[in-house]
Design a protein around this motif. Sequence first.
Motif, PDB file in Angstrom:
ATOM      1  N   GLU A 138       1.452  -1.744 -12.183  1.00  0.00           N
ATOM      2  CA  GLU A 138       2.286  -1.796 -10.988  1.00  0.00           C
ATOM      3  C   GLU A 138       1.539  -1.163  -9.826  1.00  0.00           C
ATOM      4  O   GLU A 138       0.794  -0.198 -10.015  1.00  0.00           O
ATOM      5  N   VAL A 139       1.723  -1.705  -8.637  1.00  0.00           N
ATOM      6  CA  VAL A 139       1.112  -1.143  -7.431  1.00  0.00           C
ATOM      7  C   VAL A 139       2.200  -0.923  -6.393  1.00  0.00           C
ATOM      8  O   VAL A 139       3.227  -1.585  -6.389  1.00  0.00           O
ATOM      9  N   GLN A 140       1.946   0.014  -5.521  1.00  0.00           N
ATOM     10  CA  GLN A 140       2.815   0.247  -4.377  1.00  0.00           C
ATOM     11  C   GLN A 140       1.987   0.064  -3.123  1.00  0.00           C
ATOM     12  O   GLN A 140       0.868   0.594  -3.038  1.00  0.00           O
ATOM     13  N   LEU A 141       2.527  -0.658  -2.157  1.00  0.00           N
ATOM     14  CA  LEU A 141       1.781  -1.036  -0.964  1.00  0.00           C
ATOM     15  C   LEU A 141       2.453  -0.493   0.283  1.00  0.00           C
ATOM     16  O   LEU A 141       3.686  -0.532   0.406  1.00  0.00           O
ATOM     17  N   VAL A 142       1.637  -0.017   1.221  1.00  0.00           N
ATOM     18  CA  VAL A 142       2.141   0.494   2.497  1.00  0.00           C
ATOM     19  C   VAL A 142       1.307  -0.098   3.619  1.00  0.00           C
ATOM     20  O   VAL A 142       0.081   0.110   3.655  1.00  0.00           O
ATOM     21  N   GLU A 143       1.960  -0.820   4.529  1.00  0.00           N
ATOM     22  CA  GLU A 143       1.272  -1.393   5.679  1.00  0.00           C
ATOM     23  C   GLU A 143       1.294  -0.424   6.854  1.00  0.00           C
ATOM     24  O   GLU A 143       2.219   0.383   7.003  1.00  0.00           O
ATOM     25  N   SER A 144       0.289  -0.537   7.700  1.00  0.00           N
ATOM     26  CA  SER A 144       0.242   0.218   8.940  1.00  0.00           C
ATOM     27  C   SER A 144      -0.619  -0.545   9.933  1.00  0.00           C
ATOM     28  O   SER A 144      -1.310  -1.501   9.566  1.00  0.00           O
ATOM     29  N   GLY A 145      -0.566  -0.097  11.189  1.00  0.00           N
ATOM     30  CA  GLY A 145      -1.427  -0.677  12.210  1.00  0.00           C
ATOM     31  C   GLY A 145      -0.747  -1.621  13.172  1.00  0.00           C
ATOM     32  O   GLY A 145      -1.382  -2.112  14.109  1.00  0.00           O
ATOM     33  N   GLY A 146       0.514  -1.897  12.940  1.00  0.00           N
ATOM     34  CA  GLY A 146       1.222  -2.773  13.869  1.00  0.00           C
ATOM     35  C   GLY A 146       1.474  -2.095  15.199  1.00  0.00           C
ATOM     36  O   GLY A 146       1.213  -0.901  15.369  1.00  0.00           O
ATOM     37  N   GLY A 147       1.983  -2.869  16.153  1.00  0.00           N
ATOM     38  CA  GLY A 147       2.276  -2.303  17.459  1.00  0.00           C
ATOM     39  C   GLY A 147       2.484  -3.381  18.497  1.00  0.00           C
ATOM     40  O   GLY A 147       2.629  -4.561  18.170  1.00  0.00           O
ATOM     41  N   LEU A 148       2.490  -2.956  19.733  1.00  0.00           N
ATOM     42  CA  LEU A 148       2.673  -3.847  20.878  1.00  0.00           C
ATOM     43  C   LEU A 148       1.317  -4.097  21.521  1.00  0.00           C
ATOM     44  O   LEU A 148       0.585  -3.146  21.832  1.00  0.00           O
ATOM     45  N   VAL A 149       0.986  -5.349  21.735  1.00  0.00           N
ATOM     46  CA  VAL A 149      -0.309  -5.698  22.324  1.00  0.00           C
ATOM     47  C   VAL A 149      -0.109  -6.878  23.266  1.00  0.00           C
ATOM     48  O   VAL A 149       0.810  -7.681  23.084  1.00  0.00           O
ATOM     49  N   GLN A 150      -0.960  -6.977  24.243  1.00  0.00           N
ATOM     50  CA  GLN A 150      -0.875  -8.089  25.191  1.00  0.00           C
ATOM     51  C   GLN A 150      -1.569  -9.329  24.628  1.00  0.00           C
ATOM     52  O   GLN A 150      -2.410  -9.232  23.729  1.00  0.00           O
ATOM     53  N   VAL A 151      -1.220 -10.454  25.184  1.00  0.00           N
ATOM     54  CA  VAL A 151      -1.851 -11.713  24.783  1.00  0.00           C
ATOM     55  C   VAL A 151      -3.371 -11.579  24.902  1.00  0.00           C
ATOM     56  O   VAL A 151      -3.886 -11.048  25.888  1.00  0.00           O
ATOM     57  N   GLY A 152      -4.059 -12.041  23.872  1.00  0.00           N
ATOM     58  CA  GLY A 152      -5.510 -11.962  23.850  1.00  0.00           C
ATOM     59  C   GLY A 152      -6.047 -10.687  23.248  1.00  0.00           C
ATOM     60  O   GLY A 152      -7.265 -10.571  23.027  1.00  0.00           O
ATOM     61  N   GLY A 153      -5.161  -9.753  22.971  1.00  0.00           N
ATOM     62  CA  GLY A 153      -5.588  -8.480  22.408  1.00  0.00           C
ATOM     63  C   GLY A 153      -5.828  -8.541  20.909  1.00  0.00           C
ATOM     64  O   GLY A 153      -5.729  -9.611  20.287  1.00  0.00           O
ATOM     65  N   SER A 154      -6.130  -7.386  20.344  1.00  0.00           N
ATOM     66  CA  SER A 154      -6.459  -7.293  18.918  1.00  0.00           C
ATOM     67  C   SER A 154      -5.706  -6.144  18.262  1.00  0.00           C
ATOM     68  O   SER A 154      -5.361  -5.154  18.919  1.00  0.00           O
ATOM     69  N   LEU A 155      -5.473  -6.309  16.977  1.00  0.00           N
ATOM     70  CA  LEU A 155      -4.917  -5.252  16.132  1.00  0.00           C
ATOM     71  C   LEU A 155      -5.571  -5.355  14.761  1.00  0.00           C
ATOM     72  O   LEU A 155      -5.966  -6.455  14.337  1.00  0.00           O
ATOM     73  N   ARG A 156      -5.658  -4.231  14.080  1.00  0.00           N
ATOM     74  CA  ARG A 156      -6.103  -4.252  12.688  1.00  0.00           C
ATOM     75  C   ARG A 156      -5.006  -3.655  11.822  1.00  0.00           C
ATOM     76  O   ARG A 156      -4.649  -2.486  11.977  1.00  0.00           O
ATOM     77  N   LEU A 157      -4.498  -4.465  10.935  1.00  0.00           N
ATOM     78  CA  LEU A 157      -3.490  -4.001   9.988  1.00  0.00           C
ATOM     79  C   LEU A 157      -4.169  -3.502   8.719  1.00  0.00           C
ATOM     80  O   LEU A 157      -5.188  -4.039   8.299  1.00  0.00           O
ATOM     81  N   SER A 158      -3.561  -2.488   8.119  1.00  0.00           N
ATOM     82  CA  SER A 158      -4.048  -1.951   6.853  1.00  0.00           C
ATOM     83  C   SER A 158      -2.955  -2.047   5.812  1.00  0.00           C
ATOM     84  O   SER A 158      -1.771  -1.872   6.115  1.00  0.00           O
ATOM     85  N   CYS A 159      -3.360  -2.305   4.595  1.00  0.00           N
ATOM     86  CA  CYS A 159      -2.451  -2.343   3.450  1.00  0.00           C
ATOM     87  C   CYS A 159      -3.031  -1.386   2.416  1.00  0.00           C
ATOM     88  O   CYS A 159      -4.009  -1.723   1.733  1.00  0.00           O
ATOM     89  N   ALA A 160      -2.463  -0.197   2.337  1.00  0.00           N
ATOM     90  CA  ALA A 160      -2.953   0.829   1.421  1.00  0.00           C
ATOM     91  C   ALA A 160      -2.162   0.774   0.124  1.00  0.00           C
ATOM     92  O   ALA A 160      -0.923   0.717   0.138  1.00  0.00           O
ATOM     93  N   ALA A 161      -2.880   0.803  -0.981  1.00  0.00           N
ATOM     94  CA  ALA A 161      -2.237   0.653  -2.285  1.00  0.00           C
ATOM     95  C   ALA A 161      -2.411   1.893  -3.138  1.00  0.00           C
ATOM     96  O   ALA A 161      -3.438   2.574  -3.068  1.00  0.00           O
ATOM     97  N   SER A 162      -1.411   2.155  -3.937  1.00  0.00           N
ATOM     98  CA  SER A 162      -1.529   3.152  -4.990  1.00  0.00           C
ATOM     99  C   SER A 162      -1.420   2.423  -6.316  1.00  0.00           C
ATOM    100  O   SER A 162      -0.764   1.394  -6.416  1.00  0.00           O
ATOM    101  N   GLY A 163      -2.078   2.955  -7.318  1.00  0.00           N
ATOM    102  CA  GLY A 163      -2.089   2.259  -8.605  1.00  0.00           C
ATOM    103  C   GLY A 163      -3.502   1.906  -8.977  1.00  0.00           C
ATOM    104  O   GLY A 163      -4.256   1.361  -8.173  1.00  0.00           O
ATOM    105  N   SER A 164      -3.858   2.217 -10.171  1.00  0.00           N
ATOM    106  CA  SER A 164      -5.244   2.076 -10.601  1.00  0.00           C
ATOM    107  C   SER A 164      -5.673   0.640 -10.788  1.00  0.00           C
ATOM    108  O   SER A 164      -6.854   0.357 -10.897  1.00  0.00           O
ATOM    109  N   THR A 165      -4.737  -0.297 -10.823  1.00  0.00           N
ATOM    110  CA  THR A 165      -5.091  -1.685 -11.087  1.00  0.00           C
ATOM    111  C   THR A 165      -5.113  -2.548  -9.837  1.00  0.00           C
ATOM    112  O   THR A 165      -5.213  -3.764  -9.927  1.00  0.00           O
ATOM    113  N   PHE A 166      -5.023  -1.918  -8.665  1.00  0.00           N
ATOM    114  CA  PHE A 166      -4.931  -2.695  -7.425  1.00  0.00           C
ATOM    115  C   PHE A 166      -6.090  -3.651  -7.270  1.00  0.00           C
ATOM    116  O   PHE A 166      -5.920  -4.783  -6.815  1.00  0.00           O
ATOM    117  N   ASP A 167      -7.296  -3.220  -7.647  1.00  0.00           N
ATOM    118  CA  ASP A 167      -8.455  -4.074  -7.396  1.00  0.00           C
ATOM    119  C   ASP A 167      -8.446  -5.327  -8.271  1.00  0.00           C
ATOM    120  O   ASP A 167      -9.274  -6.217  -8.072  1.00  0.00           O
TER     121      ASP A 167
END
Length: 133
Positions: free
Chosen positions: A1-30
């Motif tokens: 079993e894995v647990q996932l947590v997203e981060s990195g969202g937000g408000l951005v203007q058209v043409g902008g960039s964001l990087r989202l992250s998905c951090a996992a716990s659990g030894s079998t994630f890979d």
Amino acid sequence: EVQLVESGGGLVQVGGSLRLSCAASGSTFDAYPTGWFRQAPGKEREGVSCISSTDGSTYYADSVKGRFTISRDDAKNTVYLQMNSLKPEDTAVYYCAAIFPTLSSCPSSSAALRSRAGEDDYWGQGTQVTVSS
């Protein structure tokens, strides 16, 4: 079993960039391919990208191809979604999810990606992305 947590969202203007992250716990994630999904108000959740757990192969929905890049760092148990040239239609809650079966490649369609996503326990809680014009 894995647990996932997203981060990195937000408000951005058209043409902008964001990087989202998905951090996992659990030894079998890979062992799991990982998918990114999004859901806009009043719309169904759609699969936008996936990265395999074996050969690093990827899938992108046509709507994001050429603008989004998925990557994974198994040493950090984290999958990233780099989003460039953002458009208002990219506005949505973005989720990551473990994809079944383990040790497999990604499917080749958004619908197949959605069907192979795990049950609720294998999803993160989501992160809001808002692109303003």
